[in-house]
Design a protein around this motif. Structure first.
Motif, PDB file in Angstrom:
ATOM      1  N   MET A   1      11.379 -15.266  73.345  1.00 20.70           N
ATOM      2  CA  MET A   1      11.862 -14.155  72.519  1.00 20.70           C
ATOM      3  C   MET A   1      13.346 -14.333  72.215  1.00 20.70           C
ATOM      4  N   ARG A   2      13.691 -15.497  71.671  1.00 18.67           N
ATOM      5  CA  ARG A   2      15.083 -15.805  71.370  1.00 18.67           C
ATOM      6  C   ARG A   2      15.245 -16.081  69.882  1.00 18.67           C
ATOM      7  N   ALA A   3      16.451 -15.866  69.398  1.00 13.45           N
ATOM      8  CA  ALA A   3      16.826 -16.284  68.049  1.00 13.45           C
ATOM      9  C   ALA A   3      17.738 -17.490  68.158  1.00 13.45           C
ATOM     10  N   LEU A   4      17.593 -18.431  67.228  1.00 12.06           N
ATOM     11  CA  LEU A   4      18.528 -19.548  67.092  1.00 12.06           C
ATOM     12  C   LEU A   4      19.189 -19.428  65.732  1.00 12.06           C
ATOM     13  N   VAL A   5      20.504 -19.321  65.729  1.00  7.81           N
ATOM     14  CA  VAL A   5      21.269 -19.260  64.489  1.00  7.81           C
ATOM     15  C   VAL A   5      22.053 -20.562  64.348  1.00  7.81           C
ATOM     16  N   ILE A   6      21.930 -21.194  63.175  1.00 10.16           N
ATOM     17  CA  ILE A   6      22.558 -22.487  62.910  1.00 10.16           C
ATOM     18  C   ILE A   6      23.537 -22.323  61.761  1.00 10.16           C
ATOM     19  N   GLY A   7      24.806 -22.661  62.006  1.00 14.13           N
ATOM     20  CA  GLY A   7      25.749 -22.583  60.894  1.00 14.13           C
ATOM     21  C   GLY A   7      27.185 -22.532  61.336  1.00 14.13           C
ATOM     22  N   GLU A   8      28.047 -22.375  60.347  1.00 17.14           N
ATOM     23  CA  GLU A   8      29.474 -22.505  60.576  1.00 17.14           C
ATOM     24  C   GLU A   8      30.086 -21.306  61.297  1.00 17.14           C
TER      25      GLU A   8
END
Length: 313
Positions: A1-8
């Motif tokens: 139940m995790r979110a992964l956010v990819i970005g600057e």
């Protein structure tokens, strides 16, 4: 139940009425922080320097409750964005950005993966971002916000046609897309946001949401189109408004149990009544953010209390 956010992640150098201040910023970072403040477990994969500004970003992310992914602090220097705020509170940006990624992040399996903005178009990291989206699409809901920076694309000698192509390919891989009407005008000036949203819906996403500043927002799904007016607030500035909307959108879909690859068919069948509830929650997150200076996204208690008050009148 995790979110992964990819970005600057970067430092916003804000010039307003003759004064200058530095703030932690970056569209994906704001989404990661926004989700964490709403009580979600978040891993944030970025590219910052092992320097004072990078440490400030790391401290900010972790103090919000999000987790910085190991290996994120290996840039030559931490990126910056000079934001000039006009008398209406709108921001214009100039960027000094370095964006690269290597390898697969060492994190637990995410329920949802979000990316967007500079990470989606700037070489060389945009290619690795797209590859990670492909990898995680098999097991997670993928969300995307183009959050375009045309000045950066031009300053970095990026081909605008290539940038549009990268965005189109990401849209095809995504389950939920959010964009501003300004993004859409840059991408396709010959058509209305409603027409573009309907076209994007045919490419693969289950939900396409569009923000229009003071004119509110709308979203489309297979069942139809919904519109939500903007909540009336005193606007301090618009920094982080779209990111707050994106975080609120993901959170509301999460609450409805519509995230994760195994729920993809359920998300595709979302009805207009449920979608209205989702967009209203996202709009309140955005309204609370523009009522504060900088990208100060709300926590769950504040957002839910404001939403309840607005609904009850």
């Amino acid at each position: 139940m995790r979110a992964l956010v990819i970005g600057e992640a970067l430092i916003d150098i804000v010039e307003r009425a003759g004064s200058t201040a530095e703030h932690v910023g970056g569209s994906p970072l704001n989404v990661a922080v926004g989700l964490a403040r709403l009580g979600r477990t978040v891993d944030f994969l970025t590219h910052i320097g092992d320097d004072g500004r990078g440490q400030r970003i790391a401290d900010y992310v972790e103090s919000s409750g999000a987790q910085l992914v190991t290996g994120s602090a290996n840039a030559d220097h931490t990126s910056t964005a000079l934001a000039t705020i006009d008398e209406r509170g709108s921001a214009q940006y100039e960027f000094d950005i370095e964006w690269q990624l290597t390898g697969t992040p060492e994190v637990g399996p995410p329920l949802v993966v979000h990316t967007g903005s500079i990470a989606a178009v700037l070489e060389p990291g945009c290619r690795a971002t797209a590859a990670l989206v492909d990898t995680y699409h098999l097991s997670a809901t993928v969300t995307f916000d183009p959050n375009l920076r045309p000045a950066l694309i031009e300053d970095a000698s990026q081909d605008a046609r290539a940038a549009r192509g990268r965005i189109d390919r990401l849209i095809e891989r995504c389950d939920v897309v959010k964009a501003s009407d300004e993004d859409m005008r840059w991408l396709d000036p010959g058509r209305s946001p409603e027409q573009i949203a309907q076209t994007w819906l045919t490419l693969g996403p289950s939900v396409v949401a569009v923000t229009m500043g003071g004119r509110g927002s709308f979203a489309v799904c297979a069942e139809g189109l919904v519109r939500v007016p903007a909540f009336e607030v005193d606007v301090v500035d618009t920094v982080g408004a779209g990111d707050a909307f994106m975080a609120g959108l993901i959170d509301a879909l999460w609450t409805l149990g519509l995230l994760g690859a195994e729920r993809r068919r359920d998300l595709a069948r979302i009805g207009t009544e449920a979608l209205t509830t989702v967009v209203r929650a996202a709009a309140m997150s955005s309204a609370l953010t523009v009522s504060r200076a900088g990208a100060d996204l709300p926590d769950r208690a504040t957002r839910d209390a404001a939403l309840k008050s607005a609904i009850l009148g």
